[in-house]
Scaffold this motif. Structure first.
Motif, PDB file in Angstrom:
ATOM      1  N   THR A 245       0.843  -1.194   0.000  1.00  0.00           N
ATOM      2  CA  THR A 245       0.000   0.000   0.000  1.00  0.00           C
ATOM      3  C   THR A 245       0.878   1.244   0.000  1.00  0.00           C
ATOM      4  OG1 THR A 245      -1.681  -1.208   1.245  1.00  0.00           O
ATOM      5  CG2 THR A 245      -1.837   1.192   1.267  1.00  0.00           C
ATOM      6  N   ASN A 268      -6.346   3.483  -2.794  1.00  0.00           N
ATOM      7  CA  ASN A 268      -6.315   2.526  -3.905  1.00  0.00           C
ATOM      8  C   ASN A 268      -5.732   1.187  -3.466  1.00  0.00           C
ATOM      9  OD1 ASN A 268      -3.609   3.422  -3.630  1.00  0.00           O
ATOM     10  ND2 ASN A 268      -3.174   2.779  -5.727  1.00  0.00           N
ATOM     11  N   TYR A 269      -5.637   0.950  -2.144  1.00  0.00           N
ATOM     12  CA  TYR A 269      -5.054  -0.314  -1.687  1.00  0.00           C
ATOM     13  C   TYR A 269      -5.949  -1.480  -2.101  1.00  0.00           C
ATOM     14  CZ  TYR A 269      -8.288  -0.138   2.383  1.00  0.00           C
ATOM     15  OH  TYR A 269      -9.389  -0.110   3.200  1.00  0.00           O
ATOM     16  N   SER A 270      -5.331  -2.662  -2.237  1.00  0.00           N
ATOM     17  CA  SER A 270      -6.045  -3.820  -2.769  1.00  0.00           C
ATOM     18  C   SER A 270      -6.398  -4.868  -1.719  1.00  0.00           C
ATOM     19  CB  SER A 270      -5.213  -4.482  -3.873  1.00  0.00           C
ATOM     20  OG  SER A 270      -3.961  -4.914  -3.355  1.00  0.00           O
ATOM     21  N   ASN A 271      -5.676  -4.902  -0.612  1.00  0.00           N
ATOM     22  CA  ASN A 271      -5.895  -5.935   0.403  1.00  0.00           C
ATOM     23  C   ASN A 271      -7.028  -5.502   1.333  1.00  0.00           C
ATOM     24  OD1 ASN A 271      -5.815  -7.664   2.622  1.00  0.00           O
ATOM     25  ND2 ASN A 271      -3.590  -7.867   2.575  1.00  0.00           N
ATOM     26  N   THR A 430     -10.150  -1.276  -6.856  1.00  0.00           N
ATOM     27  CA  THR A 430      -8.853  -1.938  -6.698  1.00  0.00           C
ATOM     28  C   THR A 430      -8.893  -3.085  -5.685  1.00  0.00           C
ATOM     29  OG1 THR A 430      -8.171  -0.381  -4.980  1.00  0.00           O
ATOM     30  CG2 THR A 430      -7.637   0.199  -7.264  1.00  0.00           C
ATOM     31  N   MET A 431      -9.981  -3.197  -4.943  1.00  0.00           N
ATOM     32  CA  MET A 431     -10.069  -4.201  -3.892  1.00  0.00           C
ATOM     33  C   MET A 431     -10.082  -5.617  -4.463  1.00  0.00           C
ATOM     34  SD  MET A 431     -10.477  -3.872  -0.436  1.00  0.00           S
ATOM     35  CE  MET A 431     -11.706  -2.682   0.075  1.00  0.00           C
ATOM     36  N   LYS A 432      -9.229  -6.476  -3.911  1.00  0.00           N
ATOM     37  CA  LYS A 432      -9.201  -7.883  -4.300  1.00  0.00           C
ATOM     38  C   LYS A 432     -10.010  -8.718  -3.307  1.00  0.00           C
ATOM     39  CE  LYS A 432      -4.586  -7.727  -6.420  1.00  0.00           C
ATOM     40  NZ  LYS A 432      -3.201  -8.251  -6.348  1.00  0.00           N
ATOM     41  N   CYS A 437      -5.720 -12.471  -0.483  1.00  0.00           N
ATOM     42  CA  CYS A 437      -4.803 -11.529   0.169  1.00  0.00           C
ATOM     43  C   CYS A 437      -4.413 -12.035   1.554  1.00  0.00           C
ATOM     44  CB  CYS A 437      -5.463 -10.153   0.303  1.00  0.00           C
ATOM     45  SG  CYS A 437      -5.974  -9.433  -1.269  1.00  0.00           S
ATOM     46  N   TYR A 488     -15.179  -9.827   0.500  1.00  0.00           N
ATOM     47  CA  TYR A 488     -14.127  -8.942   1.013  1.00  0.00           C
ATOM     48  C   TYR A 488     -14.036  -8.934   2.536  1.00  0.00           C
ATOM     49  CZ  TYR A 488     -14.896  -7.134  -3.717  1.00  0.00           C
ATOM     50  OH  TYR A 488     -15.075  -7.015  -5.072  1.00  0.00           O
TER      51      TYR A 488
END
Length: 551
Positions: A245, A268-271, A430-432, A437, A488
């Motif tokens: 991040t 914009n973090y993905s985790n 952007t979230m995975k 994760c 999520y």
């Protein structure tokens, strides 16, 4: 009851740096032209400054244009930056102090001041009132009003005394309509009326989506022998780099043995397991931070989203009947991590366009098209143009490579590389999925240096009338448990820095999404980061929210 209405030449929504600067400059110009104008500023906080949160190191360039003799006017701007340090945190224990030549030139702070922007705004409001501006805190602008031809007519403040079930209580009072020739929207980042205006007038067409960070701040009083008035510290790296991040930390040594410290996590973090609040609490235990905080006491807490997309995400700021200014539009300089001087400058430019329009009397144009010309001829536009590639570099190339590209762009090319790097992916996208994760094991707070969310919210003096409609609305109440939880692990539990959102397990094993709206500090992170874009922040009753004394 029918709404009453009041007529003004200009209505300004939000008593922040942009709105108050615009108000002061409009009155200055009106007096210079010997032309009488009426200007009103409405502010949803209980007082001016109650909802203002910023680092803040202030670049006084715009202030000097507004009040050239500000240093003789008892402005609460006293602590000049004397030392400027930048760290790369390599681990939970290690850090490297970066030499000045490795820092992008715009981030240097010579001639800047460590300030409480809440107190600066209180001072600006006093100057505005001295010039004849009417300032009304405690009145939340809840609705945009329009003429039949589509021009903005003004705003309506929210009704008071509506119960949680939507019924009128004995204390019911209808909102007030404020009509104006021009209405300036200066609500700060992710303004709820600004969002509506951008959609209605298609202001963001052909622009990148706005990009955001969540800034979390505390004020500490520390022992005198650990305090270095005028010291500015910024840092990147740990702990955010562990989750890939971007973002960073700051610590500013203000007067009276106080330090302003905080942490910005790019949204914009993905985790989905990332908790910006807990990342901040971890950073405070780093030796380079801890050496200042040990033996100190925490005084204040707050959080606010920042708009950091820069020029590529800047919408068209004028529309029939008004302007969108400051962080409501997104004028922050992301390389400098500063938005106060740019917000103020947008207000000054707006004032010139507004007064030029009003001086034409009945022939005043519906849309202040001259604003865009003035903006593009200003140092504000030049700043944003030179830093236009920041988000693209950081988001597309990651922290290490992106930082190197920013240094090259700023220090070698002066922000004038012969290309523009766009970033068209909105932060919520952007979230995975959580199962892709790694989970993050955040340590429990020690209640000495690190603290839980609820004790922090207590320090923000946040309060809302309990029996009122929830201002955190869901487009579809089934999505949190039906979609966000399995995909999520319902990230609202973690991205909210105030403990507003919880997943509660009932006795029968069913899960329920609980919204603790009383805790909301109006940071707007949920409105931005919810991966389903299901949460919509609307204004609560006036006076509701945090009551920051000097953030």
């Amino acid at each position: 009851m029918e709404r009453e209405s009041m007529e003004f030449d200009v209505v300004i929504v939000g008593a922040g740096p942009a709105g108050l600067s615009a108000a002061c400059r409009i009155m200055q110009l009106a007096q210079a032209h010997e032309h009488e104008l009426t200007v009103c500023v409405v502010e949803k906080g209980s007082e001016v400054g109650a909802h203002i949160l910023s680092g803040a190191v202030l670049e006084p360039r715009a202030l000097a244009e507004l009040f050239p003799d500000w240093q003789d006017m008892d402005a609460p701007i006293q602590t000049q930056v004397t030392e400027d340090n930048f760290f790369f945190y390599t681990s939970a224990k290690g850090a490297v102090k970066l030499p000045n030549f490795l820092i992008p030139k715009p981030t240097h702070n010579e001639g800047n001041y460590i300030v409480s922007m809440g107190n600066v705004c209180r001072w600006l409001a006093q100057q505005a009132e001295n010039l004849g501006v009417e300032v009304y805190p405690g009145f939340a602008a809840a609705e945009v009003l329009y003429h039949e031809d589509g021009r903005v007519k003004g705003i309506a403040t929210g009704d008071m005394g509506i119960s949680a079930s939507g019924e009128q209580k004995d204390s019911y009072m209808p909102g007030m309509e404020l009509h104006a020739r021009y209405t300036l929207f200066c609500e700060g980042c992710r303004g709820h009326l600004g969002k509506q205006l951008m959609e209605r007038f298609n202001l963001a067409a052909d622009r990148d989506p706005q990009h955001y960070g969540i800034g979390i701040k505390e004020i500490w009083e520390i022992p005198a022998d650990q305090h270095r008035e005028g010291l500015v510290v910024h840092g990147l790296g740990w702990p955010l780099k562990e989750s890939g991040t971007s973002g960073g930390a700051f610590m500013y040594h203000a007067e009276n043995n106080q330090v302003y410290l905080g942490f910005i996590t790019d949204l914009n973090y993905s985790n989905p397991h990332v908790s910006p609040y807990d990342e901040f609490q971890r950073w405070k235990h780093h030796p380079e931070t801890l050496k200042y905080l040990e033996g100190g006491s925490r005084l204040s807490y707050g959080a606010r989203a920042i708009a950091k997309g820069g020029l590529n995400s800047l919408p068209r700021m004028q529309f029939p009947g008004g302007l969108l200014l400051g962080c409501d539009a997104g004028t922050l300089n992301a390389v400098k991590i500063k938005g106060n001087h740019t917000a103020m400058k947008s207000g000054l430019i707006a004032a010139e366009a507004v007064v030029e329009g009003l001086l034409q009397g009945d022939d005043a144009p519906a849309e202040l098209s001259g604003f865009e010309t003035k903006l593009k001829e200003s140092w504000l536009y030049d700043e944003l143009y030179r830093t236009r590639n920041f988000s693209g570099f950081m988001h597309k190339f990651g922290f290490m490579v992106g930082s190197g590209m920013v240094w090259l762009d700023q220090n070698i090319f002066g922000g004038k590389l012969p290309f523009t790097l766009n970033d068209s992916k909105p932060d919520h996208a952007t979230m995975k999925p959580a199962d892709q994760c790694p989970k993050i094991d955040y340590p429990k707070p020690d209640n000495v240096i690190s603290f839980d969310k609820l004790s922090s919210v207590f320090l923000s003096n946040t309060n809302h009338e309990e029996d009122q409609p929830c201002h955190l609305t869901l487009k579809d109440p089934e999505i949190p448990i039906g979609t966000n939880l399995p995909l999520y692990h319902e990230p609202a539990q973690r991205y909210c820095p105030a403990g507003v959102y919880e997943v509660v397990e009932e006795a029968n094993g069913d899960k329920r999404f609980q919204i603790n709206a009383q805790n909301c500090v109006h940071c707007k992170t949920c409105d931005i980061k919810d991966p389903s874009q299901n949460i919509v922040w609307v204004t609560p009753e006036g006076f509701g929210g945090p009551n920051y004394p000097n953030m």
